[in-house]
Scaffold this active site. Structure first.
Site, PDB file in Angstrom:
ATOM      1  N   CYS A   1      -1.944   9.339   2.223  1.00  0.00           N
ATOM      2  CA  CYS A   1      -1.473   8.876   0.919  1.00  0.00           C
ATOM      3  C   CYS A   1      -2.491   9.123  -0.183  1.00  0.00           C
ATOM      4  CB  CYS A   1      -1.128   7.396   0.977  1.00  0.00           C
ATOM      5  SG  CYS A   1      -2.478   6.340   1.563  1.00  0.00           S
TER       6      CYS A   1
ATOM      7  N   GLU B   1       0.869  -1.174   0.000  1.00  0.00           N
ATOM      8  CA  GLU B   1       0.000   0.000   0.000  1.00  0.00           C
ATOM      9  C   GLU B   1       0.905   1.222   0.000  1.00  0.00           C
ATOM     10  OE1 GLU B   1      -3.006  -0.280  -0.521  1.00  0.00           O
ATOM     11  OE2 GLU B   1      -3.714  -2.186   0.257  1.00  0.00           O
TER      12      GLU B   1
END
Length: 530
Positions: free
Chosen positions: A262, A228
């Protein structure tokens, strides 16, 4: 020791010398098969739920110390998120672990007698490496998936949030089965030592640079990884957008956790005629969120450490653009104000680097064509993208850009629901998490077929000595094309034969139908031969 009396100790490295023993013990516990028991898994998940609740005060205090996160935000995005994850898995796990029966069209009807099914088996022992920006959510949520799947795990929290790391260690090792689930704290040396061990799954959340190192190391032992990562996420704003809404929602995306998300946008590609108005709406939204300024706000987080503060400051120092909102910095407090920079070059420091903070650029464009060309040049596979425009324009953005996820007319809402799939693609990562998808990430889809003893007569075509007449009979019930060599559909004999063979294709009736066709074909063939 009760959680209410627990005081966050000073951060302490686990030490590389004990890591091999920790990894070996965790692997050996998996081999006892105790974690395959569904009730055992449910007990661990229930314990984790109550551990997070009981250690709520400690988690909130740790998040405040490490990131200056407000209690409200910590509850919303960290503590309550994890509890919701636990409850979702607890409520659904007994359904997830059931064998999935495979039927037509996956399994042809004439094979349904073999009772094909898929069983989700735990991969084994997992290594979970958490990030600093959401040190509770993004460390414990993968662990929930691993527990649910029946894996054992070693958890490595981020050393950049040391207080959270120590609370997580206490939670996992005091409340869960300490043989099945362990915590290793430390920095680069500890991560290197962990990567030298053999794992059955590695789940990493963090930067692309570190993700690349982990993927290379995992490849040496054919270890599957879920990465991720991040990316320079674009936002598109066209003349058909609601500018006030776009400004408010995109600003929120850069103020939550001080933009250390993010998923937040790195730059905004906006029609040049809309720029002045958009900037005014940004300033209005800023004033609404921070009437006394972001620095005075009890809700605004801080940058995690001095190194990341200087990284962001360098981007602002080197930009050739114009700061049109914000711009205040205070190194002593690791404070960076939500900041928008108007730029006109793809080579600007605000465009070539991922900010991962409360700063972003505004890039004027002449058309959506130009915007898409820029976005695809800057980062072909961002983790997220956003589009504010008409339905047709939004669909075009989706079709012409690849990304881990998409939110239309908002900021990262696609990553805001626990149970929907979340993950990157290409440079922004691989694999998915959240809810059932996290369970699947730590599981192996194991196909099982059960052939009845009496079926051997129907399977004689596979045995030697081979007889081509058996192959011809099998081909009689094989799917027939309804298209020519140019790909054009032709509703001739092949089409209608396929239609007939497709009748009753599902279930036992479909299987019987196909076997009858097979036997009839065999009979006709024998008659012809005689």
């Amino acid at each position: 020791m009760a959680a209410t009396s627990f005081k966050i100790p000073e951060f302490e490295n686990t030490g590389v010398d004990v890591i091999p023993a920790i990894a070996s013990n965790t692997r050996s516990i998996f081999r006892t098969n105790k974690t395959k028991n569904v009730q055992w898994r449910l007990t661990q998940l229930r314990k984790l739920y109550w551990a997070v609740e009981d250690y709520r005060a400690q988690l909130l205090a740790a998040l405040k110390k490490d990131l200056n996160k407000a209690e409200y935000e910590s509850l919303l995005t960290e503590v309550d998120w994890v509890k919701t994850d636990c409850m979702f898995m607890i409520q659904n796990l007994e359904t997830f672990v059931k064998d999935e029966k495979l039927k037509a069209p996956t399994v042809p009807g004439h094979f349904s007698l073999m009772k094909f099914r898929v069983r989700r088996e735990p991969l084994g022992t997992a290594l979970i490496i958490g990030p600093y920006n959401y040190p509770v959510q993004l460390t414990l949520s993968p662990l929930i998936g691993a527990i649910a799947a029946g894996c054992t795990a070693v958890v490595k929290p981020s050393e950049l949030t040391p207080n959270c790391a120590m609370v997580l260690k206490e939670i996992i090792q005091k409340r869960l089965d300490s043989n099945a689930y362990s915590v290793v704290n430390g920095g680069i040396l500890e991560v290197q030592a962990l990567l030298n061990e053999k794992w059955d799954k590695i789940f990493f959340t963090g930067s692309s640079q570190v993700g690349t190192v982990i993927a290379k190391k995992a490849a040496e032992t054919l270890t599957p990884v879920t990465l991720e990562l991040g990316g320079r996420n674009p936002a598109f704003i066209t003349k058909n957008a609601n500018l006030k809404v776009a400004a408010k929602r995109l600003l929120w995306g850069k103020t939550l956790n001080a933009g250390q998300v993010c998923l937040s946008q790195n730059y905004v590609l906006i029609d040049k005629d809309l720029v002045p108005q958009f900037i005014e709406h940004l300033k209005e939204a800023y004033k609404e969120s921070f009437p006394n300024g972001a620095k005075a706000s009890p809700d605004f987080s801080r940058i995690v450490n001095l190194r990341h503060f200087h990284r962001l400051k360098k981007m602002l120092d080197e930009t050739k653009g114009k700061i049109v909102m914000g711009g205040e910095l205070d190194e002593s407090e690791l404070f960076i104000e939500p900041t928008a920079v108007l730029v006109n070059s793809m080579d600007d420091s605000m465009m070539v680097e991922e900010s991962f903070g409360p700063i972003f650029s505004i890039y004027p464009v002449h058309s959506l064509d130009q915007a898409l060309n820029i976005a695809n040049s800057v980062h072909r596979t961002p983790l997220a993208l956003y589009s504010f425009g008409s339905k047709k324009e939004n669909e075009r953005v989706i079709n012409e850009m690849t990304s881990g996820g998409v939110t239309l007319n908002d900021s990262y809402f696609h990553g805001s629901v626990n149970a929907v799939p979340f993950g990157g693609v290409g440079d922004s990562g691989m694999g998915v998490a959240h809810g059932k998808y996290a369970f699947d990430t730590f599981s192996h889809a194991r196909t099982i077929a059960d052939t009845p003893n009496w079926a051997d007569g129907l399977l004689k075509a596979r045995y030697m000595p081979y007889d081509f007449k058996n192959l011809r009979v099998i081909r009689m019930v094989a799917p027939k094309p309804n298209f020519d060599r140019n790909g054009k559909v032709v509703k001739g004999l092949g089409y209608w034969l396929g239609f007939v063979l497709g009748l009753g294709a599902k279930g036992a009736k479909g299987a019987l139908f196909r076997w009858l066709l097979l036997l009839a074909g065999s009979f006709l063939y024998q008659q012809k031969r005689s």
